[in-house]
Design a protein around this motif. Structure first.
Motif, PDB file in Angstrom:
ATOM      1  N   ARG A 337       0.830  -1.210   0.000  1.00 45.52           N
ATOM      2  CA  ARG A 337       0.000   0.000   0.000  1.00 45.52           C
ATOM      3  C   ARG A 337       0.862   1.257   0.000  1.00 45.52           C
ATOM      4  O   ARG A 337       0.515   2.258  -0.635  1.00 45.52           O
ATOM      5  N   SER A 338       1.976   1.201   0.720  1.00 50.88           N
ATOM      6  CA  SER A 338       2.854   2.370   0.799  1.00 50.88           C
ATOM      7  C   SER A 338       3.442   2.725  -0.555  1.00 50.88           C
ATOM      8  O   SER A 338       3.553   3.906  -0.906  1.00 50.88           O
ATOM      9  N   TYR A 339       3.831   1.726  -1.332  1.00 48.94           N
ATOM     10  CA  TYR A 339       4.489   1.979  -2.617  1.00 48.94           C
ATOM     11  C   TYR A 339       3.514   1.986  -3.800  1.00 48.94           C
ATOM     12  O   TYR A 339       3.740   2.689  -4.785  1.00 48.94           O
ATOM     13  N   PHE A 340       2.455   1.192  -3.710  1.00 53.40           N
ATOM     14  CA  PHE A 340       1.553   1.027  -4.860  1.00 53.40           C
ATOM     15  C   PHE A 340       0.102   1.253  -4.464  1.00 53.40           C
ATOM     16  O   PHE A 340      -0.804   0.548  -4.900  1.00 53.40           O
ATOM     17  N   GLY A 341      -0.132   2.262  -3.627  1.00 56.70           N
ATOM     18  CA  GLY A 341      -1.474   2.518  -3.116  1.00 56.70           C
ATOM     19  C   GLY A 341      -2.499   2.794  -4.199  1.00 56.70           C
ATOM     20  O   GLY A 341      -3.690   2.529  -4.016  1.00 56.70           O
ATOM     21  N   LYS A 342      -2.053   3.316  -5.326  1.00 57.84           N
ATOM     22  CA  LYS A 342      -2.987   3.638  -6.411  1.00 57.84           C
ATOM     23  C   LYS A 342      -3.683   2.396  -6.959  1.00 57.84           C
ATOM     24  O   LYS A 342      -4.746   2.496  -7.574  1.00 57.84           O
ATOM     25  N   LEU A 343      -3.088   1.229  -6.766  1.00 62.25           N
ATOM     26  CA  LEU A 343      -3.666   0.000  -7.307  1.00 62.25           C
ATOM     27  C   LEU A 343      -4.780  -0.555  -6.433  1.00 62.25           C
ATOM     28  O   LEU A 343      -5.522  -1.447  -6.850  1.00 62.25           O
ATOM     29  N   ASP A 344      -4.868  -0.056  -5.190  1.00 65.35           N
ATOM     30  CA  ASP A 344      -5.936  -0.470  -4.270  1.00 65.35           C
ATOM     31  C   ASP A 344      -6.003  -1.994  -4.124  1.00 65.35           C
ATOM     32  O   ASP A 344      -7.069  -2.609  -4.227  1.00 65.35           O
ATOM     33  N   LEU A 345      -4.872  -2.603  -3.881  1.00 61.96           N
ATOM     34  CA  LEU A 345      -4.812  -4.057  -3.704  1.00 61.96           C
ATOM     35  C   LEU A 345      -5.261  -4.443  -2.300  1.00 61.96           C
ATOM     36  O   LEU A 345      -4.938  -3.761  -1.322  1.00 61.96           O
ATOM     37  N   GLY A 346      -5.987  -5.546  -2.195  1.00 60.20           N
ATOM     38  CA  GLY A 346      -6.451  -6.033  -0.904  1.00 60.20           C
ATOM     39  C   GLY A 346      -6.083  -7.488  -0.695  1.00 60.20           C
ATOM     40  O   GLY A 346      -5.456  -8.130  -1.547  1.00 60.20           O
ATOM     41  N   TYR A 347      -6.492  -8.041   0.424  1.00 62.05           N
ATOM     42  CA  TYR A 347      -6.140  -9.412   0.771  1.00 62.05           C
ATOM     43  C   TYR A 347      -6.717 -10.422  -0.219  1.00 62.05           C
ATOM     44  O   TYR A 347      -6.118 -11.462  -0.477  1.00 62.05           O
ATOM     45  N   ARG A 348      -7.885 -10.088  -0.786  1.00 59.36           N
ATOM     46  CA  ARG A 348      -8.489 -11.012  -1.745  1.00 59.36           C
ATOM     47  C   ARG A 348      -7.686 -11.110  -3.032  1.00 59.36           C
ATOM     48  O   ARG A 348      -7.878 -12.034  -3.831  1.00 59.36           O
ATOM     49  N   ASP A 349      -6.809 -10.156  -3.249  1.00 62.28           N
ATOM     50  CA  ASP A 349      -5.976 -10.183  -4.450  1.00 62.28           C
ATOM     51  C   ASP A 349      -4.740 -11.072  -4.286  1.00 62.28           C
ATOM     52  O   ASP A 349      -4.022 -11.321  -5.256  1.00 62.28           O
ATOM     53  N   ILE A 350      -4.485 -11.528  -3.076  1.00 64.43           N
ATOM     54  CA  ILE A 350      -3.335 -12.409  -2.834  1.00 64.43           C
ATOM     55  C   ILE A 350      -3.667 -13.803  -3.354  1.00 64.43           C
ATOM     56  O   ILE A 350      -4.618 -14.443  -2.902  1.00 64.43           O
TER      57      ILE A 350
END
Length: 538
Positions: A337-350
């Protein structure tokens, strides 16, 4: 034609274990043991190697999958280690091109970074120099605009500039298997699922203090039977299990064992490459604790993934108990999130996760009456020493320098035997790679599309990579578990029947493979790896 390395050659090895006397018995089938077996066999020595689980089961399949010189080791003035690693990086890029490939790295510099642009430029210049400029590309300084153009979703607030440089990615587990296959081709007897149970002590004609270990009692986990392997020297290359085996050896020598390791647990998480489309490995700096992690693209893993890791924390005393914990996933997600916050990645994306224990060698200092382990500073350089009963014990090491470390281990062991050193023979693992040869990984480049291709890969892996169980294939021959959100489980039963067909039947006519048991074993392993998801993070 590929060299057969299968359940049949495993059976031949077991027969040899029972009747032959070996120069070296190597305990451990990770990269260190594999490299030692290869080096020793190429010198004409009679070598046996056993691994209690599957090859590369432990640390050697759970790394960041990088071949690198160790840029951060320059801060510790470890110039010799970096020079050696960069030389080996160049060698592996040239001689193992299907397993080790150039990878660009991007190092963003923010206004609050501990290391400024000048220091980093000096470090990268030294990195290129120590590589003797034998690198896929020299480092470059990038303006913040140039870096944002390359990685448009990178956080721009406070971005000052950046750098690009090169190291390499690797197939860590494949490198182990191919090294072992090459060792077998050179004459080594190799078997997985054979556990070292108890050392064989030579007592005849010796005082108790001079007793020597002349082999090991081992258990064939597939047949459930015990056998003795006799050898002039036992070499322990057990990675994070080194202290456990060392304690076993010491108990027979009526002495105590002082731990050689300061192990560290590392966790990685994986995303679909389309959701985290980094053009190269991005170096991420955790401001709170000063650790470094990476976002590493692997387009060759299935349809493409990005590996994020690693953490660096205390390991349980039993490496088998190491597991991915929710707080470790959260640590890595905060970095993302710190480096790629614009992508809005969450736990479900893991897509998946994995954990490994790094067998870091603890620094040792001499006390008044004994050695004591100093845990404040840990080096990746290895330790080699004579252990109880004349055994040779190896601790630590670095994946990139596995070949040179193996040469040093063999030299050390031969000196203990007062033998003249046979000439070192350097044989590339892939001297003439033929692109049309199915090597169990070429289909991964096509995204692991489905059962027919997976069936061909599994048949190849049984015949040439000593696959004994379905989980060997899923976790350490192709990236089925790692690269797919469903982990390939929908194909498990069909592939289990393929495995049964390949392994054939036992003497009594009953199937050698219990298909349902194989499927349940695989599902249980997958469930264990995914246990952290139950911590209500989703």
């Amino acid at each position: 034609m590929a060299t057969e390395f299968s359940f049949r050659t495993r059976k031949d090895a077991l027969e040899s274990f029972k009747k032959d006397v070996f120069d070296f018995l190597i305990i451990g089938g990770g990269i260190t043991g594999a490299a030692v077996a290869h080096d020793a066999a190429l010198r004409g020595l009679k070598v046996a190697l056993v691994e209690k689980s599957d090859f590369a089961y432990g640390t050697s399949s759970r790394s960041s999958k990088l071949i690198h010189g160790g840029l951060r080791y320059l801060e510790n003035m470890e110039f010799g280690l970096v020079f050696e690693a960069l030389s080996e990086r160049d060698y592996l890029l040239k001689t193992a091109p299907t397993m080790v490939k150039p990878l660009p790295f991007y190092l963003p510099i923010y206004s609050d970074n501990k290391r400024g642009p000048l220091i980093l430029r000096l470090g990268l210049s030294l990195y290129d120099l120590l590589a003797l400029f034998k690198t896929p590309g020299r480092h470059k300084k990038l303006s913040s605009r140039e870096l944002r153009e390359m990685i448009p979703f990178l956080r721009s607030e406070g971005l000052v500039c950046g750098f690009s440089y090169f190291d390499a990615s690797m197939w860590d587990d494949v490198l182990v298997v191919k090294t072992l296959r090459a060792a077998q081709k050179a004459g080594a007897m190799v078997a997985n699922y054979v556990e070292a149970i108890e050392p064989l002590w030579e007592t005849s004609g010796c005082e108790d203090s001079a007793r020597q270990i002349r082999g090991f009692c081992v258990r064939d986990a597939e047949a459930g039977c015990l056998m003795n392997i006799r050898a002039k020297r036992v070499i322990v290359c057990a990675g994070p299990w080194t202290d456990k085996i060392g304690a076993m050896l010491s108990s027979g020598a009526n002495g105590g064992w002082r731990n050689w390791l300061s192990p560290s647990k590392g966790v990685h998480i994986l995303f679909d490459l389309k959701k985290l489309p980094v053009p190269g490995a991005v170096v991420m700096d955790q401001k709170e604790d000063g650790r470094i992690a990476f976002a590493i693209p692997r387009p060759d893993f299935g349809a493409g993934v990005t590996i994020v890791g690693t953490t660096d924390g205390p390991s349980p005393s039993d490496p088998d108990q190491a597991a991915v914990e929710a707080h470790e996933v959260e640590y890595l997600m905060q970095l993302v999130r710190s480096y790629f916050g614009k992508l809005d990645l969450g736990y479900r994306d893991i897509i998946s996760s994995y954990v490994g224990v790094r067998p870091l060698a603890a620094e040792v200092s001499k006390g008044d009456d004994a050695e004591k382990t100093v845990l404040q500073k840990v080096s990746r350089e290895h330790h080699i020493a004579e252990g109880p009963g004349g055994s040779v014990i190896v601790a630590g090491g670095k994946y990139t320098t596995h070949r040179t470390m193996a040469e040093e281990i063999v030299d050390f062991t031969l000196k203990l035997e007062n033998l003249s050193l046979p000439p070192k023979t350097s044989t590339p693992l892939e001297p003439r790679y033929i692109a049309s040869e199915l090597d169990g990984r070429t289909a991964a480049d096509d995204g692991l599309p489905g059962f027919p291709q997976l069936e061909a890969q599994l048949r190849y892996s049984v015949r040439n990579e000593m696959v004994m169980h379905l989980e060997d294939f899923y976790f350490r021959r192709v990236p089925l578990y790692l690269a797919r959100a469903d982990h390939g489980v929908p194909w498990a039963e069909r592939l289990a029947y393929v495995l049964a067909d390949e392994l054939g039947s036992a003497r009594d006519g009953e199937p050698r493979v219990d298909v349902l048991a194989e499927v349940e074993r695989l599902k249980a392993t997958v469930a264990q790896c995914e246990r952290w998801r139950k911590k209500d993070l989703l």
